[in-house]
Design a protein around this motif. Structure first.
Motif, PDB file in Angstrom:
ATOM      1  N   ALA A 214       0.930  -0.976  -0.230  1.00  0.00           N
ATOM      2  CA  ALA A 214      -0.116   0.285   0.129  1.00  0.00           C
ATOM      3  C   ALA A 214       0.610   1.332  -0.409  1.00  0.00           C
ATOM      4  O   ALA A 214       1.934   1.060   0.649  1.00  0.00           O
TER       5      ALA A 214
ATOM      6  N   SER B 224       2.133   5.141   0.711  1.00  0.00           N
ATOM      7  CA  SER B 224       1.668   5.907   1.908  1.00  0.00           C
ATOM      8  C   SER B 224       1.526   7.260   1.936  1.00  0.00           C
ATOM      9  O   SER B 224       1.672   8.589   2.222  1.00  0.00           O
TER      10      SER B 224
ATOM     11  N   TRP C  47      -7.640   5.060  -2.224  1.00  0.00           N
ATOM     12  CA  TRP C  47      -8.122   4.217  -1.358  1.00  0.00           C
ATOM     13  C   TRP C  47      -7.023   3.354  -0.359  1.00  0.00           C
ATOM     14  O   TRP C  47      -7.997   2.773   0.572  1.00  0.00           O
TER      15      TRP C  47
ATOM     16  N   CYS D   4      -4.190   3.950  -0.026  1.00  0.00           N
ATOM     17  CA  CYS D   4      -3.125   4.181   0.417  1.00  0.00           C
ATOM     18  C   CYS D   4      -3.423   4.396   2.108  1.00  0.00           C
ATOM     19  O   CYS D   4      -4.262   4.207   2.799  1.00  0.00           O
ATOM     20  N   ARG D   5      -2.259   4.220   2.930  1.00  0.00           N
ATOM     21  CA  ARG D   5      -2.291   3.503   3.950  1.00  0.00           C
ATOM     22  C   ARG D   5      -1.004   4.243   5.305  1.00  0.00           C
ATOM     23  O   ARG D   5      -0.041   4.713   4.686  1.00  0.00           O
ATOM     24  N   PRO D   6      -1.535   5.639   5.908  1.00  0.00           N
ATOM     25  CA  PRO D   6      -0.331   6.121   7.059  1.00  0.00           C
ATOM     26  C   PRO D   6       0.944   5.950   6.837  1.00  0.00           C
ATOM     27  O   PRO D   6       0.651   4.389   7.336  1.00  0.00           O
TER      28      PRO D   6
ATOM     29  N   PRO E 182      -4.776  11.238   8.207  1.00  0.00           N
ATOM     30  CA  PRO E 182      -4.624  11.449   6.265  1.00  0.00           C
ATOM     31  C   PRO E 182      -5.289  12.795   7.095  1.00  0.00           C
ATOM     32  O   PRO E 182      -5.806  12.527   7.984  1.00  0.00           O
TER      33      PRO E 182
ATOM     34  N   CYS F 111      -1.638  10.361   3.491  1.00  0.00           N
ATOM     35  CA  CYS F 111      -2.634  10.180   2.124  1.00  0.00           C
ATOM     36  C   CYS F 111      -3.542  11.512   2.446  1.00  0.00           C
ATOM     37  O   CYS F 111      -4.361  11.192   3.141  1.00  0.00           O
TER      38      CYS F 111
ATOM     39  N   VAL G 199     -12.591   7.771   5.322  1.00  0.00           N
ATOM     40  CA  VAL G 199     -11.980   7.785   5.442  1.00  0.00           C
ATOM     41  C   VAL G 199     -11.086   6.843   6.871  1.00  0.00           C
ATOM     42  O   VAL G 199      -9.850   5.767   5.913  1.00  0.00           O
ATOM     43  N   ARG G 200     -11.627   7.263   7.687  1.00  0.00           N
ATOM     44  CA  ARG G 200     -10.809   6.544   8.671  1.00  0.00           C
ATOM     45  C   ARG G 200     -10.865   4.812   8.793  1.00  0.00           C
ATOM     46  O   ARG G 200      -9.664   4.060   9.449  1.00  0.00           O
TER      47      ARG G 200
ATOM     48  N   THR H  59      -8.479   3.372   5.879  1.00  0.00           N
ATOM     49  CA  THR H  59      -7.413   4.064   5.969  1.00  0.00           C
ATOM     50  C   THR H  59      -6.267   2.782   7.638  1.00  0.00           C
ATOM     51  O   THR H  59      -5.364   3.035   7.804  1.00  0.00           O
TER      52      THR H  59
ATOM     53  N   ALA I 241      -6.624   4.291   9.981  1.00  0.00           N
ATOM     54  CA  ALA I 241      -6.070   5.397  11.172  1.00  0.00           C
ATOM     55  C   ALA I 241      -7.202   6.209  12.484  1.00  0.00           C
ATOM     56  O   ALA I 241      -8.766   5.413  11.676  1.00  0.00           O
TER      57      ALA I 241
END
Length: 287
Positions: free
Chosen positions: A32, A34, A40, A42-44, A51, A79, A114-115, A118, A120
């Motif tokens: 993934a 960063s 979608w 993307c991983r922080p 993000p 992200c 989003v949370r 990801t 997050a």
């Protein structure tokens, strides 16, 4: 064909190596990213664990409002995600028209998406114009626990006089039968910006700021939409206010041009990560 034990062993070794590479290759290829904009998968990263959610202004959409800042924020290893919210009678490309209360609920759903995508626990929110006002309402009424940093530019927390045109607008609304109902249907956010309004009263009651997230507000002395520009100054404990011209005397940005102002980019990145050092860049687009 004669196959020796050595040949069998070599064949098995090659097959084992191929299977190993085959098993490893997909994980490398599918690692993934960063950073990215509306990616979608993307991983922080550990350096930037939240993000960034970008929130556009009244009458805009996420593509138009963020074509300049979004790639630059992503390039710093974030992200980045954006949405178009509050659309209405003008179609899907014109957002920010709905009541800001309704748009805050829509933003909340997007933040949760989003949370979830990801992994997050929290996001950062960056907004332009109405993208500062409406998220401030979201933070105050339930969203603060999900946000680490909040940054608004071309910010507005107390409404606007529109350079004196608010008096004309109010006169028309009170003298033309049915106009208020039409405007509320077409642009609920517009009437909420005309102080005094119940929305602005609710936002201001007890202070705009709530404990938890960091708050940074960026304004321009030359803002011709948010008038006076001090409507975007929070002036509350635990908040940071930045006047663009105090940071960079050669910045002539108005309201709209803050969407393409490199000084705004730098101040956003500093607000998200204090180790980032923004630089003053002369900017002469007074829109």
């Amino acid at each position: 064909m004669r196959v020796t034990n050595g040949g069998v062993k070599r064949t098995l070794a090659v097959l084992a190596a191929a299977l190993t590479l085959g098993a490893v290759a997909p994980s490398v290829a599918e690692a993934a990213p960063s950073s990215g904009w509306n990616d979608w998968v993307c991983r922080p990263s550990a350096a930037h664990p939240e993000p960034v959610v970008l929130v556009h202004g009244l009458g805009a959409n996420d593509t138009v409002n963020w074509f300049f800042h979004a790639p630059k924020i992503a390039a710093q290893g974030y992200c980045v995600f954006s949405l178009t919210y509050g659309t209405g009678i003008l179609g899907p490309g014109v957002g920010g028209l709905a009541s800001m209360r309704d748009s805050a609920a829509q933003l909340g759903r997007f933040v949760d998406r989003v949370r979830s995508a990801t992994g997050a626990a929290k996001v950062d929110i960056v907004g332009h114009s109405e993208g500062s006002t409406m998220p401030a309402y979201y933070l105050k009424y339930g969203g603060a626990a999900k946000v680490a940093h909040f940054v608004g530019f071309g910010a507005n927390y107390r409404g606007t006089t529109l350079g004196g045109l608010d008096a004309l607008a109010k006169a028309l609304l009170t003298s033309v039968p049915g106009l208020g109902a039409v405007l509320r249907t077409a642009c609920g956010a517009c009437t909420e910006y005309l102080a005094p309004s119940a929305f602005l009263d609710d936002l201001a009651r007890g202070g705009v700021h709530v404990p938890g997230p960091t708050y940074t507000s960026i304004v321009s002395k030359y803002d011709e939409v948010v008038t006076p520009y001090t409507s975007g100054i929070l002036g509350e404990p635990g908040t940071t206010d930045v006047v663009l011209q105090d940071f960079c005397a050669g910045d002539a940005s108005g309201h709209l041009s803050q969407a393409v102002d490199p000084n705004v980019t730098g101040l956003i990145l500093h607000a998200l990560d204090a180790s980032y050092a923004p630089a003053c860049t002369p900017f002469t687009l007074p829109l």
